[in-house]
Design an enzyme around this catalytic site. Structure first.
Site, PDB file in Angstrom:
ATOM      1  N   LYS A 251       0.873  -1.177   0.000  1.00 30.98           N
ATOM      2  CA  LYS A 251       0.000   0.000   0.000  1.00 30.98           C
ATOM      3  C   LYS A 251       0.908   1.223   0.000  1.00 30.98           C
ATOM      4  O   LYS A 251       1.527   1.546   1.006  1.00 30.98           O
ATOM      5  CB  LYS A 251      -0.925   0.012   1.216  1.00 30.98           C
ATOM      6  CG  LYS A 251      -1.916   1.163   1.185  1.00 30.98           C
ATOM      7  CD  LYS A 251      -2.892   1.090   2.338  1.00 30.98           C
ATOM      8  CE  LYS A 251      -4.008   2.109   2.216  1.00 30.98           C
ATOM      9  NZ  LYS A 251      -3.572   3.471   1.996  1.00 30.98           N
ATOM     10  N   GLU A 301      -0.777   4.595  -7.934  1.00 31.32           N
ATOM     11  CA  GLU A 301      -0.425   5.523  -6.864  1.00 31.32           C
ATOM     12  C   GLU A 301       0.909   6.176  -7.238  1.00 31.32           C
ATOM     13  O   GLU A 301       1.879   5.481  -7.556  1.00 31.32           O
ATOM     14  CB  GLU A 301      -0.304   4.725  -5.556  1.00 31.32           C
ATOM     15  CG  GLU A 301      -0.188   5.565  -4.323  1.00 31.32           C
ATOM     16  CD  GLU A 301      -1.537   6.025  -3.741  1.00 31.32           C
ATOM     17  OE1 GLU A 301      -2.599   5.764  -4.348  1.00 31.32           O
ATOM     18  OE2 GLU A 301      -1.504   6.678  -2.692  1.00 31.32           O
ATOM     19  N   PHE A 341      -1.965  -0.168 -10.365  1.00 38.41           N
ATOM     20  CA  PHE A 341      -2.598  -1.320  -9.712  1.00 38.41           C
ATOM     21  C   PHE A 341      -3.904  -1.784 -10.338  1.00 38.41           C
ATOM     22  O   PHE A 341      -4.439  -2.806  -9.942  1.00 38.41           O
ATOM     23  CB  PHE A 341      -2.772  -1.096  -8.206  1.00 38.41           C
ATOM     24  CG  PHE A 341      -3.558   0.138  -7.808  1.00 38.41           C
ATOM     25  CD1 PHE A 341      -4.932   0.183  -7.954  1.00 38.41           C
ATOM     26  CD2 PHE A 341      -2.903   1.240  -7.273  1.00 38.41           C
ATOM     27  CE1 PHE A 341      -5.646   1.308  -7.568  1.00 38.41           C
ATOM     28  CE2 PHE A 341      -3.611   2.380  -6.892  1.00 38.41           C
ATOM     29  CZ  PHE A 341      -4.999   2.404  -7.045  1.00 38.41           C
TER      30      PHE A 341
HETATM   31  P1  AMP Z   1      -7.057   5.164   2.281  1.00 41.15           P
HETATM   32  O1  AMP Z   1      -6.700   6.446   1.583  1.00 41.15           O
HETATM   33  O2  AMP Z   1      -6.378   4.952   3.586  1.00 41.15           O
HETATM   34  O3  AMP Z   1      -8.573   4.975   2.345  1.00 41.15           O
HETATM   35  O4  AMP Z   1      -6.538   3.942   1.376  1.00 41.15           O
HETATM   36  C1  AMP Z   1      -6.945   3.721   0.072  1.00 41.15           C
HETATM   37  C2  AMP Z   1      -5.946   4.313  -0.902  1.00 41.15           C
HETATM   38  O5  AMP Z   1      -4.718   3.606  -0.893  1.00 41.15           O
HETATM   39  C3  AMP Z   1      -6.362   4.199  -2.349  1.00 41.15           C
HETATM   40  O6  AMP Z   1      -7.310   5.171  -2.683  1.00 41.15           O
HETATM   41  C4  AMP Z   1      -5.047   4.411  -3.074  1.00 41.15           C
HETATM   42  O7  AMP Z   1      -4.822   5.795  -3.218  1.00 41.15           O
HETATM   43  C5  AMP Z   1      -4.004   3.912  -2.100  1.00 41.15           C
HETATM   44  N1  AMP Z   1      -3.243   2.734  -2.539  1.00 41.15           N
HETATM   45  C6  AMP Z   1      -1.932   2.550  -2.289  1.00 41.15           C
HETATM   46  N2  AMP Z   1      -1.513   1.383  -2.761  1.00 41.15           N
HETATM   47  C7  AMP Z   1      -2.559   0.778  -3.349  1.00 41.15           C
HETATM   48  C8  AMP Z   1      -2.746  -0.475  -3.996  1.00 41.15           C
HETATM   49  N3  AMP Z   1      -1.746  -1.346  -4.148  1.00 41.15           N
HETATM   50  N4  AMP Z   1      -3.990  -0.769  -4.455  1.00 41.15           N
HETATM   51  C9  AMP Z   1      -5.013   0.097  -4.297  1.00 41.15           C
HETATM   52  N5  AMP Z   1      -4.892   1.301  -3.683  1.00 41.15           N
HETATM   53  C10 AMP Z   1      -3.683   1.636  -3.207  1.00 41.15           C
END
Ligand code: AMP
Length: 587
Positions: A251, A301, A341
């Protein structure tokens, strides 16, 4: 169609708090409209002239609008301003003053919807010298022909206050009811999520019915609502939820971009549907150069990297790319890498309906990788132990955690929805008592003692997409440094509200109200049931909301998230239940 008919509908929507009643008012009205007027009507119900991804700026501050109201009501400016100080909303002021006004023009023609759209378009597109005066004049011309209700909503539209309570979800309910059936509602919502254009969905369903809606597909150039992840507090729980097997990816802690690649151009959109192409010109040209297909829509990302080692840098570094000016230098000073991704479209094929494994495979074949673009690190995981090892590897590589992705056949790309097909797990979650939330600022309390003369604490809220309302979840006064506190009034000045904004549900009353706009990341020790907070009200317990205990600002302003993308009420409730589960079941 006369604009007064629409204003009348807005009045009726304003007067009811019931979503069912709003739906029936709207659906009845929608049936009377031709598809084109319907399209304008749904945009205007949201205070806009365009789809979501089109930045809507009328560029009219309250005082400019008051000048037009003064002219249209033939009242001195001072009197108009006095009433505005009392009422807080130029729309209410216009309605009150225009009510007492006689006929303005002798042979005035009734105002049609078409003329209103034309007038608002003129206001929107006026720029350059004297633009303020010319905007004001355009508004005056519309107000001159308007009755009280009509002028109220014109003023609310141009000042960005158009909240009759009919959010996108209610509009979709009404469209389904008017032109399809209740069972077709998910299809209508899907069409909206893959086009981000509620006007287009309205026009399509009104002219071609549900079959035309089913035929709508993603297309290059029209952003798609992003798919979102749920969260769980441990790797074993994630593995259990995924049925013992899933794909895990790093992530990355950067900025999510959706790239629309066409034959000779590329557009990049943020998760808030802002066009960020000019902030990442290097990524845009690299994607075009390395894409083997003619057209594609992909997501990834963007992370700042150390140019000498290729190592990932913290999130703050990539935010330098969000500047409005000096982009050329920022591109040079802050190199980035895009970790792709997902793929949503490629050369005529809508990939959103394919399972994740197929999409990932297609994505890998569609690009040559380079220093600037690559795929996310991924592994198929079949045991909690392997999951823990992958998580440790992700942290060692400076990722913020892992994303688990379902390998089930039904793991399609669910545009605009948060679900357990993707589950995030971050480093913060490891310490069971710290979880992070993205919360909207809706109010502030005056500071005391050391903070006298500044804001002492903020009132924070989560969003409920079902109702379109923000519910308060905590009073936040910890984690602010002096620079943040000093800059707060400026940061919030554009979002001041004279009273509680219509879309905020609150029992706690701050000294100052804000319209939801700014999102802050907050950690807290625990989620608890709350008699005073209104977040997720009634979801966990009847008559109670959820609140955060010991909230602390992490220092991170989530400029990449709109207020409606902050932690959702249902997500907060899920987290509450997950927390209760890890603390042990109720006796
Ligand atoms: P959050 O912002 O904490 O809700 O986490 C979701 C976000 O993580 C997504 O909207 C992406 O911007 C980010 N992200 C980072 N790595 C990945 C990945 N491998 N797959 C999908 N989203 C990712």
């Amino acid at each position: 169609m006369l604009y007064s008919e629409l204003a009348d509908v807005f009045e009726r929507l304003d007067a009811t708090g019931s979503r069912i009643e709003m739906t029936s008012i709207l659906s009845e009205f929608f049936r009377t409209l031709d598809p084109e007027s319907l399209r304008s009507t749904v945009y205007l119900s949201q205070g806009k002239l365009h789809p979501d991804y089109f930045p809507q700026e009328f560029g009219m501050a309250d005082k400019l609008v008051l000048r037009a109201v003064s002219m249209a009501s033939a009242k001195p400016y001072g009197e108009v301003e006095k009433l505005w100080i009392k009422e807080g909303d130029p729309g209410t002021v216009a309605a009150l003053l225009i009510k007492g006004r006689g006929q303005m023009t002798l042979f005035s023609e009734p105002l049609t919807l078409e003329r209103v759209v034309k007038g608002l378009t003129a206001i929107e597109s006026t720029d350059g010298r004297d633009s303020q005066d010319r905007k004001m004049k355009q508004l005056f011309l519309l107000l001159r022909e308007s009755g009280p209700a009509e002028s109220k909503y014109l003023c609310r539209i141009v000042t960005g206050r158009m909240r009759v309570g009919a959010g996108a979800m209610t509009l979709l309910d009404a469209l389904s009811e008017a032109f399809a059936s209740r069972e077709d509602r998910p299809e209508v919502e899907r069409a909206y999520n893959i086009t981000c254009d509620i006007g287009l969905v309205a026009e399509t369903v009104a002219s071609g019915g549900i079959d035309a809606i089913k035929n709508m597909h993603v297309s290059v150039g029209s952003p798609i609502k992003v798919m979102l992840a749920e969260r769980l507090p441990s790797i074993p729980l994630i593995m259990e939820k995924m049925g013992g097997k899933c794909a895990m990816e790093f992530k990355y802690d950067g900025i999510r971009l959706q790239a629309h690649i066409s034959k000779d151009s590329v557009r990049l959109y943020s998760r808030r549907l802002e066009d960020l192409t000019s902030n990442f010109p290097d990524v845009a040209s690299e994607l075009r150069a390395r894409c083997k297909a003619e057209e594609a829509i992909i997501e990834g990302e963007c992370v700042a990297v150390d140019p000498s080692t290729g190592a990932m840098l913290p999130f703050q570094t990539v935010t330098h790319r969000r500047k409005k000016h000096g982009m050329e230098k920022a591109v040079e000073d802050y190199p980035v890498r895009m970790f792709m991704f997902d793929i949503l479209f490629i050369d005529g094929a809508d990939m959103t309906t394919y399972p994740f494994a197929d999409r990932r495979d297609r994505l890998a074949r569609a690009f040559e990788t380079s220093e600037k673009i690559g795929l996310t690190e991924m592994e198929v995981i079949e045991s909690p132990e392997d999951g823990e090892a992958f998580f440790a590897r992700a942290l060692a590589a400076k990722s913020e955690g892992v994303m688990a992705k379902s390998l089930y056949q039904e793991s399609v790309y669910r545009a605009g929805s948060r679900g357990f097909l993707w589950i995030k797990y971050k480093k913060d979650y490891e310490a069971a008592l710290t979880d992070s939330f993205d919360l909207a600022v809706v109010g502030a309390f005056h500071g005391m003692g050391k903070r006298a003369g500044k804001y002492g604490a903020l009132l924070m809220a989560v969003f409920d997409p079902e109702t379109g309302k923000y519910g308060t979840v905590c009073k936040l006064g910890t984690g602010f440094d002096d620079a943040f506190l000093d800059g707060l009034p400026d940061m919030m000045s554009g979002h001041l509200s004279k009273g509680r904004p219509a879309d905020v549900d609150a029992q706690m009353v701050p000294d100052i109200w804000f319209r939801p706009a700014v999102v802050l990341e907050v950690v807290a020790a625990e989620i608890s049931q709350s008699p005073i907070h209104t977040a997720a009200f009634g979801i966990v317990k009847e008559g109670a909301g959820l609140g955060l205990r010991f909230p602390r600002f992490t220092g991170r302003i989530r400029t990449d998230k709109g207020p409606d993308q902050c932690t959702a009420a249902a997500e907060l409730a899920e987290m509450y239940w997950a927390q209760e589960a890890t603390d042990g079941p109720d006796p």
